[in-house]
Design an enzyme around this catalytic site. Structure first.
Site, mmCIF file in Angstrom:
data_model
loop_
_atom_site.group_PDB
_atom_site.id
_atom_site.type_symbol
_atom_site.label_atom_id
_atom_site.label_comp_id
_atom_site.label_asym_id
_atom_site.label_seq_id
_atom_site.Cartn_x
_atom_site.Cartn_y
_atom_site.Cartn_z
ATOM 1 N N ILE A 144 0.869 -1.174 0.000
ATOM 2 C CA ILE A 144 0.000 0.000 0.000
ATOM 3 C C ILE A 144 0.909 1.228 0.000
ATOM 4 O O ILE A 144 2.046 1.169 0.450
ATOM 5 C CB ILE A 144 -0.987 0.024 1.193
ATOM 6 C CG1 ILE A 144 -0.273 -0.102 2.541
ATOM 7 C CG2 ILE A 144 -2.026 -1.075 1.045
ATOM 8 C CD1 ILE A 144 -1.222 -0.056 3.730
ATOM 9 N N ASP A 145 0.399 2.306 -0.561
ATOM 10 C CA ASP A 145 1.216 3.503 -0.750
ATOM 11 C C ASP A 145 1.753 4.038 0.578
ATOM 12 O O ASP A 145 1.171 3.803 1.643
ATOM 13 C CB ASP A 145 0.403 4.603 -1.434
ATOM 14 C CG ASP A 145 -0.097 4.188 -2.802
ATOM 15 O OD1 ASP A 145 0.565 3.358 -3.441
ATOM 16 O OD2 ASP A 145 -1.158 4.698 -3.213
ATOM 17 N N LYS A 146 2.824 4.791 0.488
ATOM 18 C CA LYS A 146 3.463 5.371 1.674
ATOM 19 C C LYS A 146 2.454 6.097 2.559
ATOM 20 O O LYS A 146 2.419 5.899 3.773
ATOM 21 C CB LYS A 146 4.575 6.337 1.241
ATOM 22 C CG LYS A 146 5.232 7.077 2.394
ATOM 23 C CD LYS A 146 6.280 8.074 1.904
ATOM 24 C CE LYS A 146 6.874 8.863 3.065
ATOM 25 N NZ LYS A 146 7.875 9.855 2.613
#
Length: 344
Positions: A144-146
């Site tokens: 999952i994105d930062k």
């Protein structure tokens, strides 16, 4: 090479012409060797066909040939272990489920060589990592994105890595996200019905079906396509709406596929970008009358995409047990929702 185990089997009828493809088809399931791992073992000279070492993945093979693969001891990883606190939701010998905070990168990369989830897991798991892909490291099967918070499952063993990867590839993993978006998607909205790739299912469920690929000029973004790229399907339903008239919606989104930035780019394509999303237009001005000015400013100032991976469900790749985990909204998203709720 220090051999940890040997795997022997016979190539079945009508094998693919290439060695690598034949191995991927016929290697025993319980060997837990991915196609990528098999390719590396061929290159290392760890594969024998009919008693001869074969290093060419394109080498021709035949039915009935005996294949022997020597799998080496797992190497120590070059990734630095870092003592970073983690919220562990579940852990056993084969996998670990983490509630990742916003701001943490999942895997080391040139721009983020340290402080990542993998660095933290190297320290947390220590000697309990049995070796993924021939190296003692956590097995990342999805990301999952930062700036997205929420649930991630990570493999600690080859068996778990292989089994989880297959489930993600077959799209059988249950993944639900909570997102705060601009506007309120509605099946009666003619604008939304006119957007290519957008449709509605029973229950006012928005379905977005497109292809996704890296943007031609901005390499940090994904772009919606209808030719080329990778197939992507997102569904979303409105859980709660805010404002008079409604100008924000809390959406439950779930993935049929799992592409980079999928929910973010799909919701932006539909005209309902995520609050706080700097990449896909999440800094929109709200109508003055819809929310008190102080609340509108709070929404505008939210520092990240308002997206949280809330539910993760899968079959345990070793025990076969069905597992399902939930993570409540993080404090920053909960505070934001409380502020807009109180203003209504």
């Amino acid at each position: 090479m220090s051999i940890h185990r040997r795997i022997s089997f016979i190539l079945r009828a009508s094998p693919p012409s290439r060695l690598d493809k034949a191995l991927a088809r016929d290697v025993p399931e319980d060997a837990n060797l991915s196609r990528t791992r098999l390719g590396k073992l061929i290159e290392q000279g760890a594969v024998m066909v009919a008693g001869e070492v074969v290093r060419d993945p394109r080498a021709r093979v035949a039915e009935g040939q005996v294949v022997e693969i020597g799998v080496e001891e797992a190497e120590e990883s070059h990734i630095q272990a870092e003592d970073i606190p983690l919220e562990v939701i579940h852990e056993d010998d084969d996998l670990i489920v983490i509630n990742k905070p916003a701001g943490m990168v999942v895997h080391p990369a040139p721009g983020s060589p340290s402080g990542t989830l993998v660095n933290a897991l190297m320290a947390h798991c220590g000697d309990n990592l049995s070796g993924v892909g021939g190296m003692k490291r956590p097995g990342i099967v999805h990301r999952i994105d930062k700036e997205t918070s929420g649930l991630l499952v990570v493999a600690k063993s080859d068996a778990a890595h292989h089994g989880l990867a297959k489930q993600f590839e077959k799209h059988t993993v249950e993944r639900y996200y909570m997102a705060l978006v601009y506007g309120v998607p509605d099946a009666n909205d003619p604008r939304l019905r006119g957007i290519r790739g957008a449709s509605f299912e029973t229950g006012n469920i928005l379905k977005l079906t497109t292809q996704l690929a890296r943007h031609k000029t901005d390499r940090q973004r994904q772009a919606v396509l209808f030719n080329g790229g990778r197939h992507a399907v997102t569904r979303a339903r409105t859980v709660e709406s805010f404002g008079t008239p409604p100008v924000l919606a809390l959406m439950e989104c779930w993935l049929e596929t799992g592409r980079t930035h999928q929910i973010r780019v799909h919701m932006a394509h539909a005209g309902h970008s995520l609050v706080g999303d700097p990449t896909y237009g999440g800094r929109r001005k709200l109508p003055k009358a819809a929310l008190p000015e102080i609340v509108a400013e709070t929404v505008k100032a939210f520092p990240r995409q308002a997206l949280h991976a809330a539910v993760l469900g899968f079959e345990h790749p070793v025990s076969g047990q069905m597992m399902r985990f939930e993570a409540p909204l993080p404090q920053d998203m909960d505070d934001l929702l409380q502020s807009v709720r109180l203003a209504v």
